[in-house]
Design a protein around this motif. Sequence first.
Motif, PDB file in Angstrom:
ATOM      1  N   LEU A  12       0.883  -1.427   0.273  1.00  0.00           N
ATOM      2  CA  LEU A  12      -0.045  -0.026  -0.020  1.00  0.00           C
ATOM      3  C   LEU A  12       0.943   1.262   0.160  1.00  0.00           C
ATOM      4  O   LEU A  12       0.617   2.151  -0.807  1.00  0.00           O
ATOM      5  CB  LEU A  12      -0.794   0.109   1.205  1.00  0.00           C
ATOM      6  CG  LEU A  12      -2.120  -1.051   1.134  1.00  0.00           C
ATOM      7  CD1 LEU A  12      -2.663  -1.127   2.413  1.00  0.00           C
ATOM      8  CD2 LEU A  12      -3.199  -0.522   0.073  1.00  0.00           C
ATOM      9  N   LEU A  13       1.976   1.307   0.861  1.00  0.00           N
ATOM     10  CA  LEU A  13       2.761   2.474   0.757  1.00  0.00           C
ATOM     11  C   LEU A  13       3.456   2.741  -0.460  1.00  0.00           C
ATOM     12  O   LEU A  13       3.674   3.713  -0.865  1.00  0.00           O
ATOM     13  CB  LEU A  13       3.788   2.347   1.922  1.00  0.00           C
ATOM     14  CG  LEU A  13       3.441   2.354   3.392  1.00  0.00           C
ATOM     15  CD1 LEU A  13       4.319   2.267   4.382  1.00  0.00           C
ATOM     16  CD2 LEU A  13       2.875   3.571   3.656  1.00  0.00           C
ATOM     17  N   ARG A  14       3.931   1.497  -1.110  1.00  0.00           N
ATOM     18  CA  ARG A  14       4.527   1.627  -2.422  1.00  0.00           C
ATOM     19  C   ARG A  14       3.509   2.270  -3.313  1.00  0.00           C
ATOM     20  O   ARG A  14       3.806   2.910  -4.540  1.00  0.00           O
ATOM     21  CB  ARG A  14       5.234   0.341  -2.872  1.00  0.00           C
ATOM     22  CG  ARG A  14       6.373  -0.054  -2.095  1.00  0.00           C
ATOM     23  CD  ARG A  14       6.736  -1.352  -2.729  1.00  0.00           C
ATOM     24  NE  ARG A  14       8.429  -1.601  -1.963  1.00  0.00           N
ATOM     25  CZ  ARG A  14       8.721  -2.774  -2.213  1.00  0.00           C
ATOM     26  NH1 ARG A  14       8.015  -3.632  -2.723  1.00  0.00           N
ATOM     27  NH2 ARG A  14       9.744  -2.855  -1.671  1.00  0.00           N
ATOM     28  N   GLU A  15       2.115   1.717  -3.436  1.00  0.00           N
ATOM     29  CA  GLU A  15       1.269   2.247  -4.384  1.00  0.00           C
ATOM     30  C   GLU A  15       0.927   3.690  -4.027  1.00  0.00           C
ATOM     31  O   GLU A  15       0.870   4.585  -5.055  1.00  0.00           O
ATOM     32  CB  GLU A  15      -0.097   1.525  -3.996  1.00  0.00           C
ATOM     33  CG  GLU A  15      -0.015  -0.049  -4.631  1.00  0.00           C
ATOM     34  CD  GLU A  15      -1.165  -0.553  -4.441  1.00  0.00           C
ATOM     35  OE1 GLU A  15      -2.193  -0.088  -3.886  1.00  0.00           O
ATOM     36  OE2 GLU A  15      -1.387  -2.040  -4.378  1.00  0.00           O
ATOM     37  N   HIS A  16       0.928   4.353  -2.889  1.00  0.00           N
ATOM     38  CA  HIS A  16       0.586   5.601  -2.540  1.00  0.00           C
ATOM     39  C   HIS A  16       1.791   6.537  -2.631  1.00  0.00           C
ATOM     40  O   HIS A  16       1.729   7.563  -3.069  1.00  0.00           O
ATOM     41  CB  HIS A  16       0.053   5.686  -1.126  1.00  0.00           C
ATOM     42  CG  HIS A  16      -0.465   6.970  -0.689  1.00  0.00           C
ATOM     43  ND1 HIS A  16      -1.767   7.362  -1.071  1.00  0.00           N
ATOM     44  CD2 HIS A  16       0.097   7.954   0.164  1.00  0.00           C
ATOM     45  CE1 HIS A  16      -1.785   8.613  -0.582  1.00  0.00           C
ATOM     46  NE2 HIS A  16      -0.699   9.034   0.134  1.00  0.00           N
ATOM     47  N   TYR A  17       2.893   6.224  -2.442  1.00  0.00           N
ATOM     48  CA  TYR A  17       4.210   7.012  -2.437  1.00  0.00           C
ATOM     49  C   TYR A  17       5.149   6.835  -3.504  1.00  0.00           C
ATOM     50  O   TYR A  17       6.234   7.379  -3.482  1.00  0.00           O
ATOM     51  CB  TYR A  17       4.778   7.210  -1.084  1.00  0.00           C
ATOM     52  CG  TYR A  17       4.153   7.690   0.074  1.00  0.00           C
ATOM     53  CD1 TYR A  17       3.982   8.899   0.254  1.00  0.00           C
ATOM     54  CD2 TYR A  17       3.377   6.816   1.194  1.00  0.00           C
ATOM     55  CE1 TYR A  17       3.403   9.463   1.278  1.00  0.00           C
ATOM     56  CE2 TYR A  17       2.813   7.178   2.168  1.00  0.00           C
ATOM     57  CZ  TYR A  17       2.557   8.500   2.405  1.00  0.00           C
ATOM     58  OH  TYR A  17       2.019   9.157   3.416  1.00  0.00           O
ATOM     59  N   HIS A  19       5.108   7.356  -6.301  1.00  0.00           N
ATOM     60  CA  HIS A  19       5.576   8.349  -7.431  1.00  0.00           C
ATOM     61  C   HIS A  19       6.742   9.104  -7.074  1.00  0.00           C
ATOM     62  O   HIS A  19       7.386   9.807  -7.534  1.00  0.00           O
ATOM     63  CB  HIS A  19       4.511   9.240  -8.113  1.00  0.00           C
ATOM     64  CG  HIS A  19       3.850  10.281  -6.665  1.00  0.00           C
ATOM     65  ND1 HIS A  19       3.177   9.534  -5.481  1.00  0.00           N
ATOM     66  CD2 HIS A  19       4.145  11.263  -6.219  1.00  0.00           C
ATOM     67  CE1 HIS A  19       2.726  10.290  -4.604  1.00  0.00           C
ATOM     68  NE2 HIS A  19       3.502  11.610  -5.196  1.00  0.00           N
ATOM     69  N   ASP A  58       5.419  12.397   4.144  1.00  0.00           N
ATOM     70  CA  ASP A  58       4.690  13.476   3.836  1.00  0.00           C
ATOM     71  C   ASP A  58       5.100  14.779   4.134  1.00  0.00           C
ATOM     72  O   ASP A  58       4.929  16.000   3.445  1.00  0.00           O
ATOM     73  CB  ASP A  58       3.392  13.409   4.581  1.00  0.00           C
ATOM     74  CG  ASP A  58       2.479  12.427   4.014  1.00  0.00           C
ATOM     75  OD1 ASP A  58       2.489  12.028   2.980  1.00  0.00           O
ATOM     76  OD2 ASP A  58       1.594  11.852   4.776  1.00  0.00           O
TER      77      ASP A  58
END
Length: 70
Positions: A12-17, A19, A58
Amino acid sequence: MTTTNNDPLLRLLREHYGHRWTIRRTEHLWVATANDPDADHAPTVVQDDINEFLYDLDNPPGRAGKPFDW
């Protein structure tokens, strides 16, 4: 090193961050490396606490120096 196939939080972290950061983890640490080597923030974030890690992703700390010119 924790396997990525069995770690839904890492996925999930890889998907969200993804970019902005390349994220991995060990048994005790969360590690993110900036995808942009010229970013105006710290190129690497390392935390043992997931909440601190998320905060730093963030709100990354400032760079300690200028990017190196080859």
